[in-house]
Design a protein around this motif. Structure first.
Motif, PDB file in Angstrom:
ATOM      1  N   MET A   1      -1.647   4.434   8.502  1.00 23.71           N
ATOM      2  CA  MET A   1      -2.056   2.886   7.263  1.00 23.71           C
ATOM      3  C   MET A   1      -1.160   1.966   7.134  1.00 23.71           C
ATOM      4  O   MET A   1      -0.437   1.287   7.267  1.00 23.71           O
ATOM      5  CB  MET A   1      -1.675   3.643   5.898  1.00 23.71           C
ATOM      6  CG  MET A   1      -2.149   3.134   4.871  1.00 23.71           C
ATOM      7  SD  MET A   1      -2.123   2.841   3.000  1.00 23.71           S
ATOM      8  CE  MET A   1      -2.674   5.514   3.256  1.00 23.71           C
ATOM      9  N   SER A   2      -2.471   0.946   7.275  1.00 22.57           N
ATOM     10  CA  SER A   2      -1.533  -0.529   7.626  1.00 22.57           C
ATOM     11  C   SER A   2      -3.051  -1.573   7.934  1.00 22.57           C
ATOM     12  O   SER A   2      -4.163  -1.821   6.927  1.00 22.57           O
ATOM     13  CB  SER A   2      -1.131  -0.919   9.236  1.00 22.57           C
ATOM     14  OG  SER A   2      -0.995  -1.936   9.844  1.00 22.57           O
ATOM     15  N   LYS A   3      -2.216  -2.929   6.696  1.00 22.24           N
ATOM     16  CA  LYS A   3      -3.346  -3.432   5.860  1.00 22.24           C
ATOM     17  C   LYS A   3      -3.731  -4.012   7.422  1.00 22.24           C
ATOM     18  O   LYS A   3      -4.709  -4.749   7.309  1.00 22.24           O
ATOM     19  CB  LYS A   3      -2.388  -4.428   5.351  1.00 22.24           C
ATOM     20  CG  LYS A   3      -1.237  -5.610   5.885  1.00 22.24           C
ATOM     21  CD  LYS A   3      -0.454  -6.971   5.002  1.00 22.24           C
ATOM     22  CE  LYS A   3       0.497  -6.878   5.422  1.00 22.24           C
ATOM     23  NZ  LYS A   3       1.800  -6.035   6.629  1.00 22.24           N
TER      24      LYS A   3
ATOM     25  N   GLY B   1      10.859   2.388   7.991  1.00 24.64           N
ATOM     26  CA  GLY B   1       9.826   3.043   8.534  1.00 24.64           C
ATOM     27  C   GLY B   1      10.402   3.014   9.787  1.00 24.64           C
ATOM     28  O   GLY B   1      11.263   2.346  10.506  1.00 24.64           O
TER      29      GLY B   1
ATOM     30  N   HIS C   1       0.958  -1.304   0.070  1.00 26.88           N
ATOM     31  CA  HIS C   1      -0.351   0.263  -0.306  1.00 26.88           C
ATOM     32  C   HIS C   1       0.874   1.161  -0.383  1.00 26.88           C
ATOM     33  O   HIS C   1       2.128   1.432  -0.417  1.00 26.88           O
ATOM     34  CB  HIS C   1      -1.125   0.061   1.512  1.00 26.88           C
ATOM     35  CG  HIS C   1      -0.195  -0.109   2.879  1.00 26.88           C
ATOM     36  ND1 HIS C   1       0.762   0.841   2.980  1.00 26.88           N
ATOM     37  CD2 HIS C   1      -0.338  -1.446   3.857  1.00 26.88           C
ATOM     38  CE1 HIS C   1       1.272   0.344   4.058  1.00 26.88           C
ATOM     39  NE2 HIS C   1       0.678  -1.583   4.946  1.00 26.88           N
TER      40      HIS C   1
ATOM     41  N   ASP D   1       8.971   2.263  12.359  1.00 27.84           N
ATOM     42  CA  ASP D   1       7.916   0.876  13.412  1.00 27.84           C
ATOM     43  C   ASP D   1       9.290  -0.236  13.079  1.00 27.84           C
ATOM     44  O   ASP D   1       8.874  -0.947  13.818  1.00 27.84           O
ATOM     45  CB  ASP D   1       7.233   0.223  12.631  1.00 27.84           C
ATOM     46  CG  ASP D   1       7.197  -0.345  11.233  1.00 27.84           C
ATOM     47  OD1 ASP D   1       7.842   0.901  10.469  1.00 27.84           O
ATOM     48  OD2 ASP D   1       6.511  -1.003  11.016  1.00 27.84           O
TER      49      ASP D   1
ATOM     50  N   VAL E   1       2.783   7.270   6.741  1.00 21.14           N
ATOM     51  CA  VAL E   1       1.471   8.109   5.701  1.00 21.14           C
ATOM     52  C   VAL E   1       0.155   7.260   6.436  1.00 21.14           C
ATOM     53  O   VAL E   1      -0.300   6.353   6.803  1.00 21.14           O
ATOM     54  CB  VAL E   1       1.453   7.137   4.792  1.00 21.14           C
ATOM     55  CG1 VAL E   1       0.484   6.843   4.156  1.00 21.14           C
ATOM     56  CG2 VAL E   1       3.425   7.026   3.937  1.00 21.14           C
TER      57      VAL E   1
END
Ligand code: ADP
Ligand code: TRP
Length: 320
Positions: free
Chosen positions: A190-192, A143, A14, A145, A182
């Motif tokens: 934004m995360s799946k 990123g 994504h 995280d 993001v």
């Protein structure tokens, strides 16, 4: 300088993956020897479905190549084609303090989300350290995280070097603050796992529908709007040139533009910007042999680097 980064083949990529990890990594390709890989051993900590893992692995390879990974200069491979990292993981495990792993947020976050609390999930940062240290990486673009995991790799390298002599280079994480997080459709990261993503290679219909779902406040058409707090604007800025950005900023502040129109502008800039990537991906899909060759050639080079490090580490601890 050696640069290394990996991405798990755990689902469709994504915009968060692209702007947070992929693009910064691709921009670094020219600054040194890059090693980029598909972390399929890591994916096994949360994905137990062979067909899905295979399909996801191929998809990530296609995504990376479509987005501009240049196999002529970057070493691109599947993690599992470099089994040296699993042996190195063991040599690192014996110097890794339990407390170091117990402090990792990612393990706690993942088990809280329902992922099984296995030894593999807990030891995941040690495997990641082996990825990094096996090629003696200087720089690890990730990123925010993943920053803690790179710090764990640093700590493990320092500890091993102290106990057994200088074998590993101590790596540094590289995080671009401008694209640190993001936002997703709902304004969270934004995360799946939050089901709030816009896919990099979604269909036109799906992508448009997702853009239309981005959450905004309830200001009316005529009201002046605040770009800084608007999710639509935050996504728009990822694609816009400085001129396009200041024009959009002015339109927000002036009032007279509804969120529907801002979303339409976001969809258009996103769809147009990604058009060349989509075209390249379609071409790659018709040339899967080429993709496989790239991965195998990459693995061969990564293995050579990993083999050298592993031999040094085996010697340092007294196995040879
Ligand atoms: P997800 O949160 O969707 O499961 P991953 O954890 O697999 O994504 O992340 C893969 C890479 O993409 C990591 O390097 C991560 O830092 C980066 N990344 C994921 N989501 C975002 C985001 N919303 N903003 C910035 N970077 C992100
Ligand atoms: N753990 C990373 C992620 O989930 C992927 C990864 C595995 C990685 N090994 C790595 C990233 C080494 C950087 C360096 O996104």
């Amino acid at each position: 300088m050696r640069i290394l980064s990996g991405i798990q083949p755990s689902g469709k990529l994504h915009l968060g993956n692209y702007f947070g990890m992929m693009r910064p990594a691709l921009e670094l390709q020219e600054r040194g020897q890059a090693f980029y890989f598909i972390a399929n051993y890591h994916a096994l900590t949360s994905l137990h479905d062979a067909a899905t893992l295979r399909a996801n692995t191929l998809n990530v390879a296609l995504d990376f190549l479509a987005c501009g990974l240049d196999p002529a200069c970057t070493i691109f491979f599947r993690q599992s084609d470099v089994p040296e990292v699993t042996e190195l993981t063991w040599l690192l495990s014996v110097v890794t303090p339990m407390g170091l792993l117990e402090r990792c947020h990612s393990y706690k976050d993942k088990t809280a989300k329902g992922i099984a609390a296995t030894h593999g999930l807990f030891a995941y940062p040690v495997l990641m350290a082996a990825d990094i240290l096996s090629v003696q990486a200087d720089l690890v673009p990730v990123g925010r995280d993943q920053k803690q995991h790179v710090e764990v790799a640093r700590d493990i390298a320092i500890k091993f070097n102290l106990e057994f002599g200088e074998v590993f280079k101590v790596p540094t994480p590289e995080i671009r603050d401008s694209v640190a997080v993001v936002p997703g459709l709902d304004g969270q990261k934004m995360s799946k796992s939050y089901n709030n993503t816009i896919e990099l290679f979604g269909s036109e219909k799906e992508t448009r529908a997702r853009v239309m779902r981005v959450v905004t406040d309830s200001k009316g058409m005529a009201d002046p709007k605040d770009p800084a707090t608007c999710n639509v604007f935050q996504l728009y800025r990822l694609f816009a040139s400085p001129d396009q950005l200041s024009a959009m900023d002015a339109r927000y502040r002036a009032g007279g533009m509804g969120y529907g129109e801002a979303k339409k502008a976001l969809f258009e800039i996103l769809w147009d910007t990604l058009a060349p990537f989509r075209a390249r991906r379609e071409e790659l899909e018709r040339n899967l042999d080429f993709v496989e060759q790239v991965l195998l050639a990459g693995a061969e080079k990564a293995r050579a680097a990993a083999r050298k490090t592993l031999d040094d580490a085996r010697h340092a601890v007294g196995l040879t």
